[in-house]
Motif scaffolding. Structure first.
Motif, mmCIF file in Angstrom:
data_model
loop_
_atom_site.group_PDB
_atom_site.id
_atom_site.type_symbol
_atom_site.label_atom_id
_atom_site.label_comp_id
_atom_site.label_asym_id
_atom_site.label_seq_id
_atom_site.Cartn_x
_atom_site.Cartn_y
_atom_site.Cartn_z
ATOM 1 N N ARG A 3 -21.112 -1.389 32.916
ATOM 2 C CA ARG A 3 -22.157 -1.691 33.937
ATOM 3 C C ARG A 3 -22.486 -0.567 35.073
ATOM 4 O O ARG A 3 -23.351 -0.523 35.580
ATOM 5 C CB ARG A 3 -22.051 -2.870 34.775
ATOM 6 N N ALA A 4 -21.472 0.389 35.004
ATOM 7 C CA ALA A 4 -21.406 1.474 36.168
ATOM 8 C C ALA A 4 -22.398 2.600 35.650
ATOM 9 O O ALA A 4 -22.894 3.365 36.585
ATOM 10 C CB ALA A 4 -20.030 2.156 36.186
ATOM 11 N N ALA A 5 -22.869 2.718 34.369
ATOM 12 C CA ALA A 5 -23.631 3.657 33.940
ATOM 13 C C ALA A 5 -24.317 3.505 32.450
ATOM 14 O O ALA A 5 -23.897 2.559 31.849
ATOM 15 C CB ALA A 5 -22.858 5.078 33.917
ATOM 16 N N ASP A 6 -25.290 4.284 32.203
ATOM 17 C CA ASP A 6 -26.049 3.988 30.956
ATOM 18 C C ASP A 6 -25.233 4.700 30.070
ATOM 19 O O ASP A 6 -25.361 6.156 29.725
ATOM 20 C CB ASP A 6 -27.267 4.439 30.974
ATOM 21 N N PHE A 7 -24.432 4.153 29.042
ATOM 22 C CA PHE A 7 -23.563 4.681 27.956
ATOM 23 C C PHE A 7 -24.425 4.957 26.710
ATOM 24 O O PHE A 7 -23.905 5.489 25.757
ATOM 25 C CB PHE A 7 -22.458 3.967 27.732
ATOM 26 N N ASN A 8 -25.548 4.304 26.610
ATOM 27 C CA ASN A 8 -26.362 4.437 25.404
ATOM 28 C C ASN A 8 -26.728 5.634 25.020
ATOM 29 O O ASN A 8 -27.366 6.333 25.668
ATOM 30 C CB ASN A 8 -27.662 3.522 25.509
ATOM 31 N N LYS A 9 -26.232 6.196 23.893
ATOM 32 C CA LYS A 9 -26.376 7.544 23.313
ATOM 33 C C LYS A 9 -26.160 8.803 24.402
ATOM 34 O O LYS A 9 -26.265 9.843 24.429
ATOM 35 C CB LYS A 9 -27.895 7.750 22.978
ATOM 36 N N ALA A 10 -25.150 8.116 25.248
ATOM 37 C CA ALA A 10 -24.223 9.227 26.313
ATOM 38 C C ALA A 10 -23.259 10.131 25.728
ATOM 39 O O ALA A 10 -22.641 9.719 24.505
ATOM 40 C CB ALA A 10 -23.817 8.710 27.322
ATOM 41 N N ARG A 11 -23.277 11.439 26.198
ATOM 42 C CA ARG A 11 -22.128 12.251 25.699
ATOM 43 C C ARG A 11 -21.164 12.011 26.555
ATOM 44 O O ARG A 11 -21.434 12.379 28.019
ATOM 45 C CB ARG A 11 -22.648 13.529 25.792
ATOM 46 N N VAL A 12 -19.841 11.550 26.350
ATOM 47 C CA VAL A 12 -18.985 11.220 27.419
ATOM 48 C C VAL A 12 -17.416 11.928 27.267
ATOM 49 O O VAL A 12 -17.213 12.092 26.189
ATOM 50 C CB VAL A 12 -18.764 9.566 27.112
ATOM 51 N N LEU A 13 -17.287 12.332 28.508
ATOM 52 C CA LEU A 13 -15.776 12.978 28.572
ATOM 53 C C LEU A 13 -14.998 12.054 29.114
ATOM 54 O O LEU A 13 -15.199 11.485 30.342
ATOM 55 C CB LEU A 13 -16.024 14.321 29.509
ATOM 56 N N GLU A 14 -13.763 11.682 28.482
ATOM 57 C CA GLU A 14 -12.836 10.699 29.192
ATOM 58 C C GLU A 14 -11.679 11.390 29.447
ATOM 59 O O GLU A 14 -10.941 12.102 28.664
ATOM 60 C CB GLU A 14 -12.464 9.544 28.290
ATOM 61 N N VAL A 15 -11.327 11.488 30.551
ATOM 62 C CA VAL A 15 -10.209 12.446 31.315
ATOM 63 C C VAL A 15 -8.880 11.644 31.339
ATOM 64 O O VAL A 15 -9.118 10.503 32.105
ATOM 65 C CB VAL A 15 -10.464 13.293 32.532
ATOM 66 N N GLY A 16 -7.839 11.830 30.610
ATOM 67 C CA GLY A 16 -6.516 11.150 30.634
ATOM 68 C C GLY A 16 -6.641 9.759 29.618
ATOM 69 O O GLY A 16 -6.533 9.042 30.149
ATOM 70 N N THR A 17 -7.278 10.216 28.562
ATOM 71 C CA THR A 17 -7.500 9.240 27.391
ATOM 72 C C THR A 17 -6.438 8.251 26.871
ATOM 73 O O THR A 17 -6.635 7.172 26.410
ATOM 74 C CB THR A 17 -8.516 9.694 26.364
ATOM 75 N N GLY A 18 -5.153 8.958 27.203
ATOM 76 C CA GLY A 18 -4.037 8.318 26.838
ATOM 77 C C GLY A 18 -4.080 7.804 25.287
ATOM 78 O O GLY A 18 -4.448 8.825 24.469
ATOM 79 N N ASP A 19 -3.696 6.510 25.072
ATOM 80 C CA ASP A 19 -3.835 6.097 23.554
ATOM 81 C C ASP A 19 -5.292 5.662 22.964
ATOM 82 O O ASP A 19 -5.334 5.121 21.859
ATOM 83 C CB ASP A 19 -2.720 4.997 23.387
ATOM 84 N N GLY A 20 -6.282 5.970 23.837
ATOM 85 C CA GLY A 20 -7.635 5.733 23.327
ATOM 86 C C GLY A 20 -8.046 4.246 23.857
ATOM 87 O O GLY A 20 -9.313 4.108 23.548
ATOM 88 N N ARG A 21 -6.947 3.598 24.405
ATOM 89 C CA ARG A 21 -7.392 2.163 24.695
ATOM 90 C C ARG A 21 -8.761 1.899 24.994
ATOM 91 O O ARG A 21 -9.647 1.026 24.580
ATOM 92 C CB ARG A 21 -6.347 1.383 25.491
ATOM 93 N N LEU A 22 -9.259 2.518 26.248
ATOM 94 C CA LEU A 22 -10.451 2.281 26.819
ATOM 95 C C LEU A 22 -11.501 2.633 26.073
ATOM 96 O O LEU A 22 -12.668 2.151 26.004
ATOM 97 C CB LEU A 22 -10.402 2.944 28.201
ATOM 98 N N ALA A 23 -11.462 3.960 25.534
ATOM 99 C CA ALA A 23 -12.541 4.741 24.771
ATOM 100 C C ALA A 23 -12.985 3.973 23.607
ATOM 101 O O ALA A 23 -14.020 3.970 23.279
ATOM 102 C CB ALA A 23 -12.226 5.977 24.244
ATOM 103 N N PHE A 24 -12.215 3.266 22.753
ATOM 104 C CA PHE A 24 -12.377 2.356 21.875
ATOM 105 C C PHE A 24 -13.386 1.245 22.019
ATOM 106 O O PHE A 24 -14.181 0.704 21.255
ATOM 107 C CB PHE A 24 -11.253 1.919 21.151
ATOM 108 N N ARG A 25 -13.249 0.832 23.522
ATOM 109 C CA ARG A 25 -14.135 -0.210 23.676
ATOM 110 C C ARG A 25 -15.590 0.210 24.191
ATOM 111 O O ARG A 25 -16.302 -0.846 24.072
ATOM 112 C CB ARG A 25 -13.341 -0.878 24.965
ATOM 113 N N TYR A 26 -15.952 0.998 24.382
ATOM 114 C CA TYR A 26 -17.264 1.419 24.853
ATOM 115 C C TYR A 26 -17.918 2.642 23.902
ATOM 116 O O TYR A 26 -19.130 2.672 24.037
ATOM 117 C CB TYR A 26 -17.384 2.064 26.358
ATOM 118 N N ALA A 27 -17.034 3.261 22.899
ATOM 119 C CA ALA A 27 -17.419 4.522 22.288
ATOM 120 C C ALA A 27 -18.725 4.009 21.515
ATOM 121 O O ALA A 27 -19.464 5.157 21.081
ATOM 122 C CB ALA A 27 -16.430 5.161 21.413
ATOM 123 N N GLY A 28 -18.826 2.765 20.739
ATOM 124 C CA GLY A 28 -19.718 2.370 19.999
ATOM 125 C C GLY A 28 -21.302 2.782 20.387
ATOM 126 O O GLY A 28 -22.032 2.941 19.664
#
Lengths: 145, 98
Positions: free
Chosen positions: B17-42
């Motif tokens: 809800r915080a931003a438009d992730f549709n087709k966005a190029r995203v940098l995740e800082v401190g991605t750890g084991d990828g837990r969060l990235a897996f949820r929105y990367a699609g």
């Protein structure tokens, strides 16, 4: 931290968005959750990195004051951790630099969890609810700078 | 890690809800084991997760769902020296890392 924010400012497109997502230092309720009940049993102390959190707040405030980013909105929500046993929870808490067990003791928590689990035919999980902040910033334009 | 984090997806919902992730190029800082990235990367064009700990990157690569392999990459780096060109990303997520 401010240097990192400057790097991120450079890496972002001109209309880019910065999202600062992190837990808030606080007391976190520990509950035992069954299909029919939520029983509050104590608190975990999640203030373990308060100095780091203050430094992070200061860095983002500096970045805003320097004109690199503009705050758009700031919200908070609950982030839930669930465990099936006190042992699982203890492993997590003992390995965490941010959280530590406050009250009750693991033995007391074990007793409450076991009692409720028996009453709920084995379906009882331990939940720790942690307040988390999400702040959204937009990259300031060259004109703004 | 034993236990379950954010099983109802409140964190990822708030993020989406915080931003438009549709087709966005995203940098995740401190991605750890990828837990969060897996949820929105699609929804994104791609996600680059940076993480200083190689062990965490190995975990992230192992846990990455097969349908996201083309969309997520993990890089051993810190935000103090980002190995990317200027203006490479639309969104930067500080994932419990500032």
């Amino acid at each position: 931290m401010v240097d990192a924010l400057q790097e991120i400012w450079c890496a972002l497109a001109s209309d880019g968005t910065l999202i600062d997502l992190r837990p808030v230092p606080s007391q976190c309720p520990i509950e035992v959750v069954t299909p029919g009940s939520i029983v509050h049993v104590g608190e975990a102390d999640a203030s373990g990195m308060a100095a780091d959190d203050e430094a992070a707040d200061r860095a983002i405030r500096d970045a805003v004051e320097q004109g690199w980013f503009v705050l758009r909105r700031d919200t908070r929500f609950d982030f839930d951790f669930y465990w099936d046993s006190v042992h699982e929870k203890a492993s997590f808490i003992d390995g965490s630099i941010r959280m530590k067990q406050a009250v009750p003791s693991y033995a007391d928590l074990e007793k409450v969890h076991r009692d409720l689990s028996t009453r709920a035919q084995g379906v009882a999980r331990i939940r720790c609810r942690r307040q988390t902040m999400l702040a959204v910033y937009c990259k300031a334009s060259i004109e703004t700078l | 890690m034993p236990g379950e984090l954010d099983p109802h997806g409140i964190e990822s919902s708030a993020l989406l809800r915080a931003a438009d992730f549709n087709k966005a190029r995203v940098l995740e800082v401190g991605t750890g084991d990828g837990r969060l990235a897996f949820r929105y990367a699609g929804a994104t064009a791609f996600v680059v997760g940076i993480e200083p700990e190689l062990k965490q990157i190995t975990s992230a690569l192992e846990a990455c769902p097969s349908d996201l392999h083309q969309r997520i990459s993990f890089v051993e780096a810190t935000a103090l020296a980002l190995p990317f060109r200027s203006e490479s990303f639309d969104i930067a997520v500080l994932a419990w890392s500032l």
